[in-house]
Design an enzyme around this catalytic site. Sequence first.
Site, PDB file in Angstrom:
ATOM      1  N   GLY A  86       0.837  -1.205   0.000  1.00 59.26           N
ATOM      2  CA  GLY A  86       0.000   0.000   0.000  1.00 59.26           C
ATOM      3  C   GLY A  86       0.867   1.249   0.000  1.00 59.26           C
TER       4      GLY A  86
ATOM      5  N   GLY B 176      -0.527   4.954  -1.021  1.00 58.80           N
ATOM      6  CA  GLY B 176      -1.642   5.586  -0.300  1.00 58.80           C
ATOM      7  C   GLY B 176      -1.180   6.778   0.525  1.00 58.80           C
ATOM      8  N   GLN B 177      -2.114   7.340   1.311  1.00 59.22           N
ATOM      9  CA  GLN B 177      -1.808   8.562   2.078  1.00 59.22           C
ATOM     10  C   GLN B 177      -0.608   8.348   2.999  1.00 59.22           C
ATOM     11  OE1 GLN B 177      -4.244   9.637   5.392  1.00 59.22           O
ATOM     12  NE2 GLN B 177      -3.653  11.786   5.359  1.00 59.22           N
TER      13      GLN B 177
ATOM     14  N   TYR C 298     -15.542  -0.807   8.967  1.00 58.93           N
ATOM     15  CA  TYR C 298     -14.154  -0.407   9.184  1.00 58.93           C
ATOM     16  C   TYR C 298     -13.704  -0.818  10.591  1.00 58.93           C
ATOM     17  CZ  TYR C 298     -10.121   2.816   9.325  1.00 58.93           C
ATOM     18  OH  TYR C 298      -8.865   3.372   9.420  1.00 58.93           O
TER      19      TYR C 298
ATOM     20  N   LYS D  56     -10.913  -3.465  11.919  1.00 63.20           N
ATOM     21  CA  LYS D  56      -9.777  -3.022  12.743  1.00 63.20           C
ATOM     22  C   LYS D  56      -9.675  -3.826  14.045  1.00 63.20           C
ATOM     23  CE  LYS D  56      -7.858  -0.154  10.005  1.00 63.20           C
ATOM     24  NZ  LYS D  56      -6.615  -0.619   9.344  1.00 63.20           N
TER      25      LYS D  56
ATOM     26  N   ILE E 180      -5.087  11.301  10.276  1.00 64.25           N
ATOM     27  CA  ILE E 180      -3.731  11.736   9.924  1.00 64.25           C
ATOM     28  C   ILE E 180      -3.838  12.893   8.935  1.00 64.25           C
ATOM     29  CG2 ILE E 180      -1.494  11.036   8.968  1.00 64.25           C
ATOM     30  CD1 ILE E 180      -2.240   9.513  11.508  1.00 64.25           C
TER      31      ILE E 180
HETATM   32  C1  AKB Z   1     -10.812   7.361   8.808  1.00 64.87           C
HETATM   33  O1  AKB Z   1     -11.314   8.472   9.055  1.00 64.87           O
HETATM   34  O2  AKB Z   1     -11.429   6.418   8.312  1.00 64.87           O
HETATM   35  C2  AKB Z   1      -9.354   7.175   9.151  1.00 64.87           C
HETATM   36  C3  AKB Z   1      -9.173   6.687  10.556  1.00 64.87           C
HETATM   37  C4  AKB Z   1      -9.310   7.613  11.685  1.00 64.87           C
HETATM   38  O3  AKB Z   1      -8.924   5.545  10.766  1.00 64.87           O
HETATM   39  N1  AKB Z   1      -8.637   8.375   8.959  1.00 64.87           N
END
Ligand code: AKB
Length: 318
Positions: free
Chosen positions: A8, A11-12, A143, A147, A173
């Site tokens: 990756g 990516g950012q 998400y 995680k 970030i």
């Molecule tokens: C998001 O906003 O999805 C990410 C994070 C805080 O994991 N930047």
Amino acid sequence: MKNILVIGSTGQIGSELTMELRRRYGNSQVIAGYVTGAEPKGELKESGPSAIVDVTDCDAIESTVNKYHIDAIYNLAALLSVVAESKPALAWKVGIDGLWNVLEVARKCKCAVFTPSSIGSFGTETPHVKTPQDTIQRPHTMYGVTKVTTELLSDYYHMKYGVDTRSVRFPGIISNVTPPGGGTTDYAVDIYYAAVKGETFVCPLREGTLMDMMYMPDALNAAISLMEVDPSHLKHRNSFNITAMSFSPEVIYATIKKYVPDFRMVYEVDSLKQSIADSWPDCLDDTCAREEWGWSPKYDLDTMTVDMLEKLKAKFNK
Ligand code: AKB
């Protein structure tokens, strides 16, 4: 870490982490892994080796690890929170099936692995103020589900197979090189671009919405310092709370306005982003990271703002 693979890398975080690792370990030591359609460009491409490494393709990971004698993998392949809600199957495939592949290769080839977690691993039932290191993690987003699974699976591979897995829970970030895509905290990057371009910023979150944030140089330092620390210092592994600042939209707006007095912001709340942000902590307690591996951020909101505005003005010739 002698030979490092970044999955990756375009990516950012990946684009800047790869360059920082090359500065510290040597250009030829750091392989930029990318997927077709997201090829490295410019300095990232020219400064060192790169390889097509799709995290969902276990053989591709293994052959790259063998070819370059990799002993540490930074696995940054993931969909961010907002986009993961519209593509849950893909979020799982990339985040968890992909992680499984990385961990299996790491087990066979004896690599250390860094896979970031996030403030998104927490949910509404989590204490939101000074969120403890070890607490309730029952997220309601795909998400967040990926995680928490990342944290558990990484700890499992460490306990069961001795794989050297380590991780931090990244806050939002903020960076000026590669834009993030599809995150809930993206507004805190977009607001700087709007300020520098002279545009009115349309804020997707309500006034008073607090979230943890961090400037990219601190995020890179966190990822590298954690991987370098003597493992005997670590009581935790996957994953450490880290933060540098916590602010709401009106506070970042007021800070930018100190330097760009004509800047304007209006609110147009996005209900999905707002509900995700409301389920996340206001501010984390990162004492364990500070004590176990010396975590300490350099940038606060003010110093970050000065640097962001300066870099973006140079980027857009303003
Ligand atoms: C998001 O906003 O999805 C990410 C994070 C805080 O994991 N930047």
